[in-house]
Design a protein around this motif. Structure first.
Motif, short mmCIF file in Angstrom:
data_model
loop_
_atom_site.label_atom_id
_atom_site.label_comp_id
_atom_site.label_asym_id
_atom_site.label_seq_id
_atom_site.Cartn_x
_atom_site.Cartn_y
_atom_site.Cartn_z
N GLU A 40 -14.47 -29.74 4.52
CA GLU A 40 -13.69 -28.60 5.01
C GLU A 40 -12.61 -29.05 5.97
OE1 GLU A 40 -14.35 -24.31 7.34
OE2 GLU A 40 -16.05 -25.66 7.03
N MET A 41 -12.97 -29.93 6.90
CA MET A 41 -11.99 -30.44 7.86
C MET A 41 -10.88 -31.21 7.17
SD MET A 41 -14.60 -31.83 10.81
CE MET A 41 -13.30 -32.74 11.67
N GLY A 42 -11.27 -32.07 6.21
CA GLY A 42 -10.29 -32.91 5.53
C GLY A 42 -9.32 -32.11 4.69
N LEU A 43 -9.83 -31.16 3.92
CA LEU A 43 -8.96 -30.36 3.07
C LEU A 43 -8.05 -29.45 3.90
CD1 LEU A 43 -11.44 -29.45 0.19
CD2 LEU A 43 -9.57 -31.12 0.12
N LYS A 44 -8.55 -29.00 5.03
CA LYS A 44 -7.70 -28.20 5.93
C LYS A 44 -6.54 -29.03 6.44
CE LYS A 44 -7.82 -25.36 10.12
NZ LYS A 44 -8.68 -24.85 11.23
N LEU A 45 -6.81 -30.28 6.83
CA LEU A 45 -5.75 -31.17 7.29
C LEU A 45 -4.74 -31.43 6.18
CD1 LEU A 45 -4.35 -33.19 9.17
CD2 LEU A 45 -6.10 -34.88 8.53
N LEU A 46 -5.23 -31.74 4.99
CA LEU A 46 -4.34 -32.09 3.88
C LEU A 46 -3.51 -30.90 3.41
CD1 LEU A 46 -6.67 -34.45 1.82
CD2 LEU A 46 -4.86 -35.07 3.41
N SER A 47 -3.96 -29.71 3.70
CA SER A 47 -3.21 -28.52 3.28
C SER A 47 -1.96 -28.30 4.11
CB SER A 47 -4.10 -27.28 3.38
OG SER A 47 -4.35 -26.93 4.74
N THR A 48 -1.81 -29.07 5.20
CA THR A 48 -0.73 -28.80 6.16
C THR A 48 0.50 -29.67 6.00
OG1 THR A 48 -1.75 -30.28 7.80
CG2 THR A 48 -2.38 -27.96 7.86
N GLY A 49 0.50 -30.61 5.03
CA GLY A 49 1.70 -31.41 4.88
C GLY A 49 1.46 -32.76 4.25
N PHE A 50 2.51 -33.59 4.27
CA PHE A 50 2.46 -34.88 3.58
C PHE A 50 2.82 -36.07 4.47
CE2 PHE A 50 3.69 -31.66 0.39
CZ PHE A 50 2.58 -31.74 -0.44
N ASN A 51 3.28 -35.80 5.70
CA ASN A 51 3.54 -36.94 6.58
C ASN A 51 2.23 -37.64 6.91
OD1 ASN A 51 3.08 -34.49 8.18
ND2 ASN A 51 3.34 -35.83 9.96
N ALA A 52 2.30 -38.92 7.28
CA ALA A 52 1.09 -39.73 7.40
C ALA A 52 0.12 -39.19 8.45
CB ALA A 52 1.46 -41.17 7.72
N GLY A 53 0.66 -38.63 9.52
CA GLY A 53 -0.21 -38.12 10.59
C GLY A 53 0.63 -37.61 11.73
N ASP A 54 -0.02 -37.15 12.79
CA ASP A 54 0.75 -36.56 13.88
C ASP A 54 1.56 -37.60 14.65
OD1 ASP A 54 -1.32 -37.82 15.18
OD2 ASP A 54 -2.07 -36.03 16.21
N GLY A 55 1.31 -38.89 14.40
CA GLY A 55 2.10 -39.94 15.04
C GLY A 55 3.26 -40.41 14.18
N TYR A 56 3.45 -39.80 13.03
CA TYR A 56 4.47 -40.26 12.08
C TYR A 56 5.28 -39.08 11.56
CZ TYR A 56 1.54 -44.45 11.97
OH TYR A 56 0.81 -45.55 12.33
N ALA A 57 6.60 -39.24 11.57
CA ALA A 57 7.47 -38.20 11.02
C ALA A 57 7.61 -38.34 9.51
CB ALA A 57 8.85 -38.30 11.67
N GLU A 58 7.43 -39.56 9.01
CA GLU A 58 7.73 -39.85 7.62
C GLU A 58 6.60 -39.48 6.65
OE1 GLU A 58 9.28 -43.25 10.25
OE2 GLU A 58 7.39 -42.18 9.96
N VAL A 59 7.02 -39.22 5.41
CA VAL A 59 6.09 -39.26 4.29
C VAL A 59 6.10 -40.72 3.82
CG1 VAL A 59 5.57 -38.45 1.96
CG2 VAL A 59 6.61 -36.89 3.62
N TRP A 60 5.02 -41.43 4.07
CA TRP A 60 4.92 -42.85 3.73
C TRP A 60 4.23 -42.99 2.38
CZ3 TRP A 60 5.55 -47.30 7.16
CH2 TRP A 60 6.04 -46.97 8.42
N ILE A 61 4.77 -43.81 1.50
CA ILE A 61 4.19 -43.91 0.17
C ILE A 61 2.83 -44.60 0.18
CG2 ILE A 61 5.37 -46.08 -0.46
CD1 ILE A 61 4.42 -43.02 -2.69
N ARG A 62 2.62 -45.59 1.03
CA ARG A 62 1.31 -46.26 1.03
C ARG A 62 0.22 -45.32 1.55
NH1 ARG A 62 0.63 -50.80 5.60
NH2 ARG A 62 0.59 -52.10 3.74
N ASP A 63 0.60 -44.36 2.38
CA ASP A 63 -0.35 -43.36 2.87
C ASP A 63 -0.52 -42.23 1.85
OD1 ASP A 63 -0.62 -43.79 6.20
OD2 ASP A 63 1.12 -44.67 5.24
N PHE A 64 0.61 -41.69 1.38
CA PHE A 64 0.60 -40.60 0.42
C PHE A 64 -0.27 -40.95 -0.79
CE2 PHE A 64 3.61 -37.68 -2.22
CZ PHE A 64 2.72 -36.61 -2.10
N ASN A 65 -0.19 -42.20 -1.21
CA ASN A 65 -0.98 -42.69 -2.33
C ASN A 65 -2.48 -42.46 -2.14
OD1 ASN A 65 -1.79 -44.24 -4.66
ND2 ASN A 65 -2.01 -46.03 -3.36
#
Length: 428
Positions: A40-65
């Motif tokens: 539940e926690m994980g899917l809630k987080l993933l529903s909010t966007g594609f950037n790597a995390g709150d410390g990153y502005a970018e959508v990173w391909i190695r993370d997105f993968n």
């Protein structure tokens, strides 16, 4: 007659014991109260966007993968597809793929980011010490198709060229620009395992004249996984025979040059130039946890070899005092060998503990028949998500969370591992 009865009884007992273990694990998985909470926690987080995390502005391909599969459960598939396609809009003419992109906003750093020619709303950059961006994009497209059933993405045209052909261009870039002819393997800068920090600089993400070029297991395993994916989805649109030959060559030369038969582990580096590390440090003793997990995913190791690697990981955790097999590597590189101060012993990628790779090892253990061992090694990763109320980027040796506090890659791979466990309950 007695001997036959004894043999039959032994076989029956063994079978019952094995079945009992399976049933016990199945019951543990089915009754575990942590798993639904983590999902539940994980899917809630993933529903909010594609950037790597709150410390990153970018959508990173190695993370997105590493979270495409799980995002597809909670995010509109068109949004996922559009973000994947963005990487093709910033693909350069030689086929290379950027690390990540941002949507341009007022005040963006034009000295760090390069503005996209074909999609001016985007800006991107690349850590050139890495050799995994192209492989990560191929894997992302594959996972998107598997998760959504939408193969139409391969026929999408980006700047006049189909995605499937752009994927081939990305693989060709690695052969043209990152392929060492002596070893017949991909090369990159010297980093710690799968990391993106070289030792020669305070920051350390860009190749230059000071870089020490090398070959490692992570880059080549990622390439083979990508080739496996490309061959499976490419059909008549790609030169399948060519890529099968490339895959066979990489696989053969990984075994020839990177496998350390005496130590029964992968060599950290095979240097094309020279080593940046002190001569009194025996780097061959270092065991790379992350690269080894990816090598298993690539199919490089037998079931017996996988068990040896797991035993080494568990022993490394015990000796180092690390919290889980997410430990990046062991023994760690000595103080001062990396100019980036975050790369101190047991810091960041030099012995930090990353669920981002540890959970991938868990999934591979399940796939290869080590279900009980996987369950045992997953517990510290499960526990700390609930204890810290989030998916942190990495953990210190004393299990303190650090880095990005909403690290989507950690959520993605941990949910993948939970899926692998839950599939066991379906199949048993």
């Amino acid at each position: 007659m007695k001997n036959y009865l004894l043999i039959a009884l032994a076989a029956f007992t063994f079978g019952c014991t094995a079945q009992s273990k399976t049933n016990t694990l199945t019951e543990q998985i089915e009754t575990d109260t942590q798993l639904p909470k983590i999902q539940e926690m994980g899917l809630k987080l993933l529903s909010t966007g594609f950037n790597a995390g709150d410390g990153y502005a970018e959508v990173w391909i190695r993370d997105f993968n590493t979270f495409v599969t799980q995002s597809a459960k909670v995010v509109d598939h068109k949004l996922i597809k559009d973000n994947i396609l963005n990487f093709f809009y910033i693909q350069e003419d030689d086929g290379n793929i950027a690390d990540g992109f941002i949507t341009i906003r007022p005040g963006y750093d034009s000295t760090y980011y390069k503005k996209s020619v074909h999609k001016p709303t985007l800006a991107y950059h690349k850590n050139t010490v890495e050799t995994d961006q192209e492989a990560s994009l191929v894997q992302s497209v594959y996972k998107y198709i598997k998760a959504t059933g939408d193969k139409s993405i391969l026929q999408e045209k980006v700047v006049g060229k189909k995605v499937i052909h752009r994927l081939e261009d990305a693989m060709q870039f690695l052969l043209d620009e990152r392929f060492n002819k002596t070893y017949q393997l991909l090369w990159g800068a010297t980093t710690a395992d799968w990391g993106d920090v070289q030792p020669e600089h305070d920051w350390g993400v860009a190749l230059d004249e000071n870089s020490h070029l090398t070959i490692d297991i992570y880059d080549n395993a990622m390439f083979v996984i990508a080739l496996n994916n490309l061959i499976e989805i490419g059909g008549d649109d790609i030169n399948t025979n060519k890529w099968k030959i490339v895959r066979a060559g990489i696989t053969k030369n990984v075994a020839k040059y990177l496998w350390d038969e005496e130590r029964q582990k992968y060599r950290p580096h095979v240097y094309i130039t020279t080593s940046p590390f002190p001569s009194d440090f025996n780097e061959d003793e270092v065991f790379y946890h992350g690269g080894t997990a990816i090598a298993i995913e690539a199919g490089f190791l037998s079931k017996e070899q996988i068990k040896v690697q797991l035993d080494k990981m568990v022993q490394n955790v015990k000796e180092s005092g690390a919290p889980s097999i997410g430990l990046t590597l062991y023994p760690v590189y000595p103080e001062g060998t990396f100019q980036n101060t975050g790369m101190h012993p047991y810091g960041y990628q030099n012995g930090g503990d990353w669920t981002w790779f540890g959970a991938r090892m868990i999934t591979e253990l399940v796939k290869n028949g080590y279900e009980q061992e996987a369950w045992e090694q997953a517990q510290p990763m499960f526990d700390r998500v609930l204890k810290n109320k989030g998916f942190y980027e990495w953990y210190t040796r004393d299990n303190k969370p650090t880095g990005s506090g909403m690290f989507r890659g950690s959520a993605g791979v941990l949910l993948d591992a939970i899926d692998a466990f839950e599939n066991l309950t379906v199949n048993n």
